[in-house]
Design a protein around this motif. Sequence first.
Motif, PDB file in Angstrom:
ATOM      1  N   UNK A  36      11.538  -2.182  -5.832  1.00  0.00           N
ATOM      2  CA  UNK A  36      12.302  -0.928  -6.113  1.00  0.00           C
ATOM      3  C   UNK A  36      14.175  -1.130  -6.141  1.00  0.00           C
ATOM      4  N   UNK A  37      14.090   0.372  -6.888  1.00  0.00           N
ATOM      5  CA  UNK A  37      14.966   0.975  -6.879  1.00  0.00           C
ATOM      6  C   UNK A  37      15.656   1.759  -5.777  1.00  0.00           C
ATOM      7  N   UNK A  38      16.509   1.965  -5.063  1.00  0.00           N
ATOM      8  CA  UNK A  38      16.830   2.779  -3.662  1.00  0.00           C
ATOM      9  C   UNK A  38      17.630   4.096  -4.746  1.00  0.00           C
ATOM     10  N   UNK A  39      17.399   4.903  -3.892  1.00  0.00           N
ATOM     11  CA  UNK A  39      17.814   5.703  -4.620  1.00  0.00           C
ATOM     12  C   UNK A  39      18.962   6.276  -3.455  1.00  0.00           C
ATOM     13  N   UNK A  40      19.974   6.384  -4.904  1.00  0.00           N
ATOM     14  CA  UNK A  40      21.964   6.540  -4.086  1.00  0.00           C
ATOM     15  C   UNK A  40      22.618   5.223  -4.149  1.00  0.00           C
ATOM     16  N   UNK A  41      21.768   4.186  -3.879  1.00  0.00           N
ATOM     17  CA  UNK A  41      22.421   2.886  -3.770  1.00  0.00           C
ATOM     18  C   UNK A  41      23.318   2.169  -5.364  1.00  0.00           C
ATOM     19  N   UNK A  42      24.248   1.809  -5.209  1.00  0.00           N
ATOM     20  CA  UNK A  42      24.941   1.378  -7.103  1.00  0.00           C
ATOM     21  C   UNK A  42      24.291  -0.424  -6.935  1.00  0.00           C
ATOM     22  N   UNK A  66       0.849  -1.337   0.168  1.00  0.00           N
ATOM     23  CA  UNK A  66      -0.342   0.042   0.069  1.00  0.00           C
ATOM     24  C   UNK A  66       0.765   1.527  -0.109  1.00  0.00           C
ATOM     25  N   UNK A  67       1.941   1.033   0.530  1.00  0.00           N
ATOM     26  CA  UNK A  67       2.592   2.447   0.223  1.00  0.00           C
ATOM     27  C   UNK A  67       4.003   2.360  -0.807  1.00  0.00           C
ATOM     28  N   UNK A  68       3.673   1.923  -1.709  1.00  0.00           N
ATOM     29  CA  UNK A  68       4.936   1.397  -2.596  1.00  0.00           C
ATOM     30  C   UNK A  68       5.321   0.766  -3.100  1.00  0.00           C
ATOM     31  N   UNK A  69       5.678   0.174  -1.497  1.00  0.00           N
ATOM     32  CA  UNK A  69       7.170  -1.389  -1.248  1.00  0.00           C
ATOM     33  C   UNK A  69       6.460  -2.060  -3.240  1.00  0.00           C
ATOM     34  N   UNK A  70       7.538  -2.817  -3.662  1.00  0.00           N
ATOM     35  CA  UNK A  70       6.974  -3.897  -4.781  1.00  0.00           C
ATOM     36  C   UNK A  70       8.172  -4.655  -4.269  1.00  0.00           C
TER      37      UNK A  70
END
Length: 270
Positions: A116-122, A75-79
């Motif tokens: 999801x892609x994590x911002x700031x992580x390679x 519900x919070x957008x995690x996938x």
Amino acid sequence: MNPRRLTVNCSMLFTDLPLLRRPQAARDASFNAVEFWWPFDDAVPADREVDEFVTAIDDAGVRLTHLNLAAGDLAAGERGLLSHPQRAREFVDSIDVAVGIGDRLRTVGFNALYGNRVSGLDIAEQDSLAVDNLAIAARAAATIGAQILLEPLSAIPDYPLRLADDALAVADAVRREHRIDNVALLADLYHLSTNGDDLDHVLSHHTGRIGHVQIADAPGRGEPGTGTMDFARYLGALDEAGYQGWISLEYRPALPDPFSWIAEFADGAH
């Protein structure tokens, strides 16, 4: 389409009922099989919660064909959690729980949402972690003869698996790096169509790598017949290509009878 191969996603259908009453609702609608997204609030639920879930399915007399592994707060957008360094432990912890349930209920596939892609992580770091965690899950699933499934998703910009080839490339990496071959494509025809994938190509060229199929019409994600997708062609193509797996009804019901469309494909039986 063989109606005996239909499984009902009880995380999207019968949502007017409490979760544990949905398997019986599916049985009352004449279905013999169900599937669920991760049905617990935590990656490692209490034994009582697990037993209640298993009992609800057993008592309804249906089979749990497929189950999502822990995927975070949808519900919070995690996938998915398996590619997130700070959350992947939750994914790994959910594997034993899921496989234990699957062993009791004859489950054949576990959907591992990529994350999801994590911002700031390679990105390469995330992908490497995902491949390693998928290998852990696949080895565990193999102990009960089950597969791990990778699903392309739509409408989530940060989710990297968009097309069938994206998921198959990850499965190839698991095979190449870990010599494990029970990671397969979850072909959700709604998501693939929405993302612009070539469904005719996917269904004719990748049948042997499809571990599971889910259907909903597009646009709208309702029952077949509420959108513009040619399900007679797609389901026929699957049969012609020799697909023998389950087909999941994973849609948001928009009609008074959300199963009336099935008569067009199976002479009224479901």
